[in-house]
Write an enzyme that holds these catalytic residues in place. Structure first.
Site, mmCIF file in Angstrom:
data_model
loop_
_atom_site.group_PDB
_atom_site.id
_atom_site.type_symbol
_atom_site.label_atom_id
_atom_site.label_comp_id
_atom_site.label_asym_id
_atom_site.label_seq_id
_atom_site.Cartn_x
_atom_site.Cartn_y
_atom_site.Cartn_z
ATOM 1 N N ARG A 105 0.832 -1.117 0.018
ATOM 2 C CA ARG A 105 0.126 0.079 -0.051
ATOM 3 C C ARG A 105 0.862 1.087 0.156
ATOM 4 O O ARG A 105 1.249 1.398 0.961
ATOM 5 C CB ARG A 105 -0.823 -0.129 1.319
ATOM 6 C CG ARG A 105 -1.990 1.169 1.407
ATOM 7 C CD ARG A 105 -2.572 0.913 2.897
ATOM 8 N NE ARG A 105 -3.126 -0.023 2.823
ATOM 9 C CZ ARG A 105 -4.435 -0.382 3.718
ATOM 10 N NH1 ARG A 105 -4.564 0.803 4.534
ATOM 11 N NH2 ARG A 105 -5.032 -1.290 3.998
ATOM 12 N N ASN A 156 -7.562 7.062 2.148
ATOM 13 C CA ASN A 156 -7.941 5.911 2.848
ATOM 14 C C ASN A 156 -6.974 5.732 4.029
ATOM 15 O O ASN A 156 -6.075 5.681 4.122
ATOM 16 C CB ASN A 156 -7.736 4.413 2.098
ATOM 17 C CG ASN A 156 -7.976 3.234 2.777
ATOM 18 O OD1 ASN A 156 -9.433 3.263 3.233
ATOM 19 N ND2 ASN A 156 -7.339 2.557 3.211
ATOM 20 N N GLU A 157 -7.925 5.638 5.122
ATOM 21 C CA GLU A 157 -7.339 5.443 6.552
ATOM 22 C C GLU A 157 -6.169 6.356 6.585
ATOM 23 O O GLU A 157 -4.844 5.868 6.685
ATOM 24 C CB GLU A 157 -6.996 4.146 6.761
ATOM 25 C CG GLU A 157 -8.369 3.618 6.944
ATOM 26 C CD GLU A 157 -8.085 1.835 6.850
ATOM 27 O OE1 GLU A 157 -6.998 1.276 6.469
ATOM 28 O OE2 GLU A 157 -9.267 1.052 7.306
ATOM 29 N N GLU A 175 -16.254 0.845 6.791
ATOM 30 C CA GLU A 175 -15.676 -0.260 6.576
ATOM 31 C C GLU A 175 -15.649 -1.321 8.029
ATOM 32 O O GLU A 175 -15.081 -0.967 8.961
ATOM 33 C CB GLU A 175 -14.231 -0.312 6.218
ATOM 34 C CG GLU A 175 -13.944 0.351 5.062
ATOM 35 C CD GLU A 175 -12.318 0.166 4.663
ATOM 36 O OE1 GLU A 175 -11.719 -0.603 5.255
ATOM 37 O OE2 GLU A 175 -11.876 0.938 3.895
ATOM 38 N N TRP A 231 -5.139 -9.410 8.643
ATOM 39 C CA TRP A 231 -3.919 -8.775 9.129
ATOM 40 C C TRP A 231 -3.753 -8.862 10.534
ATOM 41 O O TRP A 231 -2.648 -8.832 11.314
ATOM 42 C CB TRP A 231 -3.957 -7.285 8.613
ATOM 43 C CG TRP A 231 -5.260 -6.720 9.113
ATOM 44 C CD1 TRP A 231 -6.387 -6.640 8.231
ATOM 45 C CD2 TRP A 231 -5.704 -5.977 10.335
ATOM 46 N NE1 TRP A 231 -7.393 -5.907 9.039
ATOM 47 C CE2 TRP A 231 -6.906 -5.517 10.243
ATOM 48 C CE3 TRP A 231 -4.910 -5.994 11.745
ATOM 49 C CZ2 TRP A 231 -7.574 -5.150 11.338
ATOM 50 C CZ3 TRP A 231 -5.733 -5.539 12.622
ATOM 51 C CH2 TRP A 231 -7.045 -4.913 12.582
ATOM 52 N N GLU A 248 -4.820 -8.964 1.027
ATOM 53 C CA GLU A 248 -5.861 -9.212 1.623
ATOM 54 C C GLU A 248 -6.799 -10.147 1.247
ATOM 55 O O GLU A 248 -8.381 -10.076 1.596
ATOM 56 C CB GLU A 248 -6.594 -7.510 1.725
ATOM 57 C CG GLU A 248 -5.959 -6.508 2.142
ATOM 58 C CD GLU A 248 -6.585 -5.268 2.328
ATOM 59 O OE1 GLU A 248 -6.962 -4.666 3.144
ATOM 60 O OE2 GLU A 248 -7.005 -4.791 1.125
ATOM 61 N N PHE A 307 -7.379 -13.151 2.058
ATOM 62 C CA PHE A 307 -7.990 -13.904 3.062
ATOM 63 C C PHE A 307 -8.844 -12.885 4.070
ATOM 64 O O PHE A 307 -9.304 -13.375 5.081
ATOM 65 C CB PHE A 307 -6.803 -14.559 4.022
ATOM 66 C CG PHE A 307 -6.257 -15.876 3.162
ATOM 67 C CD1 PHE A 307 -6.784 -16.998 3.011
ATOM 68 C CD2 PHE A 307 -4.817 -15.590 3.003
ATOM 69 C CE1 PHE A 307 -6.007 -17.795 2.252
ATOM 70 C CE2 PHE A 307 -3.946 -16.561 2.389
ATOM 71 C CZ PHE A 307 -4.755 -17.706 1.963
ATOM 72 N N HIS A 308 -9.094 -11.742 3.672
ATOM 73 C CA HIS A 308 -10.028 -10.894 4.307
ATOM 74 C C HIS A 308 -11.588 -11.315 3.799
ATOM 75 O O HIS A 308 -11.642 -11.537 2.525
ATOM 76 C CB HIS A 308 -9.784 -9.446 3.875
ATOM 77 C CG HIS A 308 -10.435 -8.418 4.745
ATOM 78 N ND1 HIS A 308 -11.858 -8.252 4.790
ATOM 79 C CD2 HIS A 308 -10.041 -7.551 5.744
ATOM 80 C CE1 HIS A 308 -12.217 -7.374 5.619
ATOM 81 N NE2 HIS A 308 -10.986 -7.004 6.178
#
Lengths: 681, 681, 681
Positions: B112, B150-151, B307, B315, B355, B357-358
């Site tokens: 990211r 984002n964040e 979200e 994570w 991500e 496995f999110h």
């Protein structure tokens, strides 16, 4: 070091940093200092940027004012050189002087900003500032001592900068003269490291795998040398102008990065900083090691406790505060073990910065506090102990303490990560402390004459010459007691020709075939005269030659094999303990070795620390009760605080301290009527 | 922030990244979205390289297509700016814009890929892309909101690059105007850090020891400021073209790197991301803190849950999946605490990347799964709750939440590593959550009018002005309840003049002499009205002035001394708890403080979360049973899903949720007939 | 690989580094070697700087001398190329060739000084030295084999230098041909990583967050490839001059950084290094995995145990020494599993350097030691086993072992940190080892013909093609047994289209909806035929399609749901175990799968390892008793040491080894009369 002691009576005071406060506060501080009986303060250590405001531009006005104020109030000054923290302008102008880590990170400003001791710009700067200070204050009546730098080696002792690499090569050329000698000493045939040019040698920085241990050991020696050269440069710059004694503050039993044996030769007066290990419920034992080591560094002469704390510190994980009375017990333990000045970091607590949660003589909450009341009381006590000044401590037992061996043992890839020199030093020192048998520390090369017993808890590295010195000590009638993993390597961290312990093989009458580390958490037992004692971490496969097997392994990797041996060699005796023996086993072995050696010990109840100093003014016993319950002690003499004869027996309250001027006809405290084992429980 | 809510009814949806899929999948996705009742998706956040394919070269074709498709299907769009991940070409062209760590490592592409918020090239680039998007889509009918970045602050908030150093100097000049002011604020006389030039000041990068905490605190403020300037630059670029509300997603109670109080002022609508702490078996409590904090950031106005997750994330160390019904319980808890939109990361799970496995609304296993069935059911529920929109939550209790204090407390060298603000915040919030007493969060500088009780679980740093604000709150009749280590330092992280807690000394009627951390694992007890309560980690040596001692230490470092005090001050009351009190003790103290304050609380069975929202359309109670067993509740009203009157008592199945439109004559749920202690067990 | 075996009889010896010793010691060494029966030594591995003293300047004199001496004494030589440790002059001249870490640290000299395998200067240098050695010694009678480099991949396998980045781009262009293909394979639409130029692609160095896993996986492949290209360059340089077989030493089941399946194709003879995991009280099981894997890498042909240890090593945390007899048991276990040469690191222990605490055939304490006596005894034993040479081992069971899958599974952000492939591989191998069912290892792409049972303990990554291979194996009548987290992703680390396990969904007759990691320390139970078995860490939400549910979850995240399934597919059977099953459960499932598959197993008492080799000279059973107590075994044949018929039953003392030449009429050991469960306890 035939230096005259700089202060009348026992010194008392601390680091004082008035530059952190408005001028008006200085007057208040001096009033409080006088109330507390303070007669010595250290100033100037962090003030480089305020004295040399730009390169070569000096402003002494505030320091003139400060020294005059202190002198008017009868407070002597230990004037510091501020070289542990070069100014921001220095970092900005000489960025290449920064310390570089093993991973190549250049460490910046904003902290206790030490730079590389190998930086030429730094060397030039420290001589300039030290000279300027000395020139101005050589004859100031307040200044009774010079205090160079601060805690050499902390927070960083090694630097991997380019300047360091260049200096390392020079140091190596000086040491080895030829590349052949270096290649041999470092064993460069291992892992393909043969050097064909001095220019190819670097600092032992991060590499794909573990770096040559001989190189790392030499780099540790070099790093120590470079720091010491900085000290010498400053010292000589001061001496060119000023006659007062010069010191720097050691960190005995607290920091292992510099070789204090070498440093002790260079100072006029030995000083020490010591902070309790907060996690240790018996931190007074670590303090005693530090104090005994400092006295030993000082060659038995009095020394200065230059920094300890009135209560908690700020840099440990959990900064436990001192209990009521603990500050005084700590201070008196230092005094009992040879300190003739008791000082603290610091007089007034800093509101700002990294150390603001560190305790002080004047705490944040001010004078109406437990801490300041205890500070005043301690000042009164010390004021009555002037006769103790200059007296010395006598020891029949010496522990080997060798910084180079510790550096080597701490390198990577030893047989077990669980065996450490710090733990062993403490474990073997404890029964002596509990029994109040005074201990000196020595380097294995020292003259051991006069000692009856020499203990080697962690002498991993031992040169052949030093081994011969120990062997001669035994042959002449001394008793030598060694723990496991002794004399594994020579002074290049190379295994001795002939194997582990080879140069002491005849001394101990054994051969060591193999080290036998245990798995994590595993324990074993040894049998000694029918009793089983616990041990862990380590065993050895030893073969007795002339030695008698005193204890055998019950279990562990070599059940039935010898665990502890005793060898008669010439007039003396040598004990070898091949495992990491637990407390009870150590106590038993020490009892036997003490008996072998004929060491005497005083009779004291459990929990009472007792040390005697003797000098021109008589003998003085300091008794400190570390427990909460009262204890009774057989002493004859006068209480130095009340000036009254002490009763027999003397009752010491829980937590209390008594200082006794001993009756000349009863100076000895050593009547071993009770069993050693009972005393240590 | 008088923004009109962008969607009719409760918003429902998630992040949607169709650029990861073939065009054909988009049609399938939209069909599934409609099936699930989705009415709002966020798009574009990770698509910079697909929109601006080279510097200044734009391709909007796929995004045009996407927005048209969504609009045709009645799905509104929250259009994201992709500035959290600059493209590969940006990194290649502006390598000096990379984030640099404290150790000097420049962080590269492939992740990211955030760059330094102080990079001029980055500032220019984000304005260009935000402007281009706004210009093109300002009037697109699908776009109802803008979502910048984002964040902010994750994954990195601080940067030590050269650009950051230059910007930091500018920021410092602006803040301090003079070097004298900076030197004073930072206490640069400590450890020799006095500055004589702005050019000598750097970022607080790695140094030989701990770096000046005042400098680090200012650097944290600066870093927050720089990120916020990036937001403002984008926001203003969008606003120049477009009228829709602009948001960015916060991470309340999840990320502490940016000062959300400052950010909340800059957005049109407050949005939040929240993920359960998988290791916590009662993660719904952390969720409630997050939701209450978000509502407080929004000034009590509705906000967007932008979200959260349908099941596990990717994570954490062990990414525990949500149990059946847990997704709905989490969603409804957010709604109960003020959220008017419930969105997820993400609509369709990514097959590739970090991500994968999110969890997602459409999981890898597709529509025929538990998760998608629950997604559809939740959409149906939310579809029936349109009347709730715009209603608000009322609280009589406020907790102090101060990011700057948290930043300062997290710096090195505090008295004990065991005392943390996160743990204390949660520990003191828990009894309120269990008792269903609604809590707001406030900054200590806020107007506290209207609150009966203010709780300060972790207000380590407190400026004199904010202390005066708290004191005035008490004097006017409020109840203040503070935990230990409160108001130790001022806003420069300097100990208050007069000592710890000095500016609140009269408020609490005590002085704090010393902090007394405990050793690791040690515990203590305090006696309060004859009962002993456990505590650990921390004690304080406090001296009551006007305060009454409510509880004393039984053991620990100061047995017999005051542990908890209560002071009457003006019309109000101030409680001080000087130790890290355990759950039972906290509950007891909270019970008494709640009584002092006259705070009302509803009656609910254990395990049932109950929150009421009130608005123009009436009052709505959301009841969530977090246990597996049924519970009974006294409510009067209509079930909003069945539209039937609810029975009295109302039985809620294990794991179930009931939303009740309360009968106007019975809007209050507060009849404290049961003891507080019983409710919290 | 139709290479002739280079030595008559079983090879015996070790690494020999005489350059560390005076010339006189060489003669002593050779005498001791002869006494020990040593017939093969590896030399030259660390001698680059002593052979090529400056760039292009060679000195072979000492090596000539050494080889002649060894040859005169009948000791054959495996001549090493010294390229694992480039000389100091190489580092000084080519500093840009240094390995750079993910954090950007360039790793220096002073260690096992490997440089970047992508460095052009290094490639040139290794070809030069390898050519020079080969040219000189191609026809030296002592040299029977070439040994290139040392343990490729250790201590560093990945390098992030600029040279590596350039080479990575080249490798990627070769692999993907187009950026579109790369963007798709890496899923660069996730987190905004779309590439528009090959020049923008870097190594996956430190970034603000987790780096693209597809990129990291490709970088691991690339790193493996670069190391292998170095090997091939050296090998081809040697082959241009010399005809002897060429090997390099693998580290099977010890180092996972290189893809040994690819390497095995490139060597003439497979060699392996293996060191016991000291912390493991049953380290012989890890040894057996290593040996079986090495044999499998060798395609079933004999291989060389090139380095193991006579006792403890030096690089583990606690380097536990071997017990008496353990060295021989280890050696014979390697031989039983296919090794035709047994060599050690090293002949004479180094006094200097990083490895000085590593054991050796001639220890520091010399010849009069337990270790040297055992070395001599082992030499005598091996001398009598010449007939075993060339015989092979037969297995009906294959375990999947896939380095790329392991690399992928080890990347960040998997569902649970607690599930590892090493642990699962060992857990599933154990019951086969205890039952003495011989196991081969295969890659999932291999031809599985001839195996009855294939076990997949940790096949996280599985390409569609390899899935088809496994499915065909089952369809043809094989039994497949898979553990949890199987076939989650494809060869780009992307989740399979259709979800986890999708390409094997029909094979196992199930769908996997979701992974369900457990919290730390949590456990669960599954019920199988009325018995409860423990499991932990992991569960899955699976939906049976055609499969039968064999075991259900009792508790955990999905009580009542299927935990273990069995599916009939074509002629075969496929088992799926969806949790991290404990030892007892694994044993039960293996028993049933072995029965399904019709695998035969010998009858042996607990603690006795038994493996049979068969060749032109007959069948040979090696029985090793790992326990301290005697055991009885049913065998028919002749003791190869005593040459006497063995009694029936054969009694093997605790710790003893028996090698039996089996009677031709009783070659089979497989009479499964006892229950499997009893055998494994």
């Amino acid at each position: 070091m035939t230096t005259t002691w700089p202060i009348p009576g026992i010194g008392y005071g601390g680091d004082y940093n008035p530059e952190q406060w408005p001028r008006a506060t200085w007057d208040d501080d001096v009033t409080l200092m006088r109330q507390a009986g303070i007669n010595l303060v250290s100033v100037g250590m962090w003030a480089w940027a305020l004295i040399e405001t730009d390169e070569g531009v000096f402003d002494f006005s505030w320091l003139d004012d400060l020294l005059d104020l202190l002198h008017r109030n009868g407070i002597a000054v230990d004037l510091g050189t501020p070289t542990a923290a070069p100014p921001a302008w220095f970092f900005a102008k000489y960025p290449e002087s920064r310390v570089v880590t093993r991973d190549g990170v250049a460490l910046g400003f904003g902290s206790r900003g030490m730079v590389s001791p190998s930086s030429p710009a730094y060397r030039e700067a420290i001589v300039r500032i030290a000279s300027a200070l000395a020139e101005r204050y050589a004859h100031h009546p307040a200044v009774v001592m010079w205090h160079v730098h601060n805690e050499y080696g902390a927070p960083v002792s090694e630097c991997y900068s380019h300047a360091s690499v260049l200096a390392f090569r020079t140091w190596l050329r000086e040491k080895y003269q030829s590349l052949d000698a270096l290649n041999h000493a470092w064993g460069t045939t291992v892992w393909g490291q043969h050097y064909t040019s001095w220019e190819h040698i670097g600092a032992p920085a991060a590499a794909p795998s573990v770096v040559n241990p001989s190189q790392r050991l030499d780099f540790a020696r070099f790093s120590d040398h470079q720091l010491r050269q900085c000290f010498i440069a400053e010292r000589d710059a001061i001496r060119a102008h000023a006659a007062q004694p010069i010191t720097t503050n050691f960190m005995a039993n607290q920091h292992w990065g510099v070789n204090l044996w070498e440093w002790a030769r260079e100072v006029d007066i030995v000083s020490d900083d010591h902070y309790l290990v907060a996690a240790d419920p018996e931190a007074e034992i670590g303090l005693a090691i530090a104090a005994d080591l400092t006295r030993s560094l000082a060659g038995g002469r009095p020394w200065i406790m230059l920094e300890h704390s009135t209560s908690g510190v700020n840099w440990q994980e959990r900064n436990v505060a001192k209990r009521p009375g603990e500050m005084a017990r700590n201070s008196m333990a230092h005094l009992a073990r040879g300190a003739d000045a008791i000082c603290f970091f610091q007089v007034r607590g800093a509101r700002w910065g990294q150390e603001k949660f560190h305790s002080a003589m004047i705490p944040h909450a001010g004078r109406d506090t437990r801490i300041f009341r205890e500070v005043v009381a301690l000042g009164e006590t010390l004021g009555q102990l002037g006769d103790v000044r200059g007296s010395t401590v006598h020891a029949e037992v010496a522990f080997l303490w060798d910084f180079e061996s510790m550096w080597a043992q701490d390198l990577e890839w030893r047989p077990s990560v669980d065996l450490g020199h710090k733990e062993r030093m403490r474990a073997w020192y404890e029964p002596f402390w509990r029994r109040n048998i005074t201990v000196d520390f020595v380097h294995p090369s020292h003259d051991l004459t006069g000692y009856r017993l020499v203990v080697a808890p962690a002498q991993y590295l031992l040169s052949k010459a030093d081994a011969a010195n120990l062997d001669a000590f035994v042959a002449r009638g001394g008793t030598l007691l060694a723990s496991c993993f002794t004399a594994a390597v020579d002074d290049n961290d190379a295994v001795h020709e002939g194997g582990y312990l080879a140069p002491l093989s005849e001394t101990f009458g054994i051969r060591v075939h193999e080290y036998l580390p245990l798995r994590q958490g595993d324990a074993l037992r040894v049998a000694l005269e029918g009793t089983h004692y616990g041990a862990d971490v380590w065993a050895e496969d030893i073969e007795p030659l002339s030695a008698q097997t005193v204890a055998t392994y019950i279990d562990g990797p070599v059940p039935g094999a010898p665990a502890i041996t005793r060898n008669t060699r010439g007039e003396g005796v040598a004990w070898y303990v091949s495992t990491r023996l637990g407390t009870e086993g150590i106590t038993t072995v020490v009892e036997q070795a003490v008996t072998d050696a004929g060491v005497s010990a005083p009779v004291t109840p459990p929990g009472v620390e007792l040390v005697t100093r003797t000098g021109d003014n008589g003998s003085f016993a300091v008794a400190i009760n570390h427990r909460d319950t009262p204890a009774e002690l057989q002493l004859h003499g006068t209480d130095m605080i009340t000036n009254l004869p002490i009763p027999t027996p003397l009752r010491i309250d829980g937590g209390a301290i008594v200082v006794v001027r001993l009756t000349p006809e009863h100076p000895s405290l050593s009547t071993p009527t009770e069993s050693f084992m009972e005393r240590t429980n």
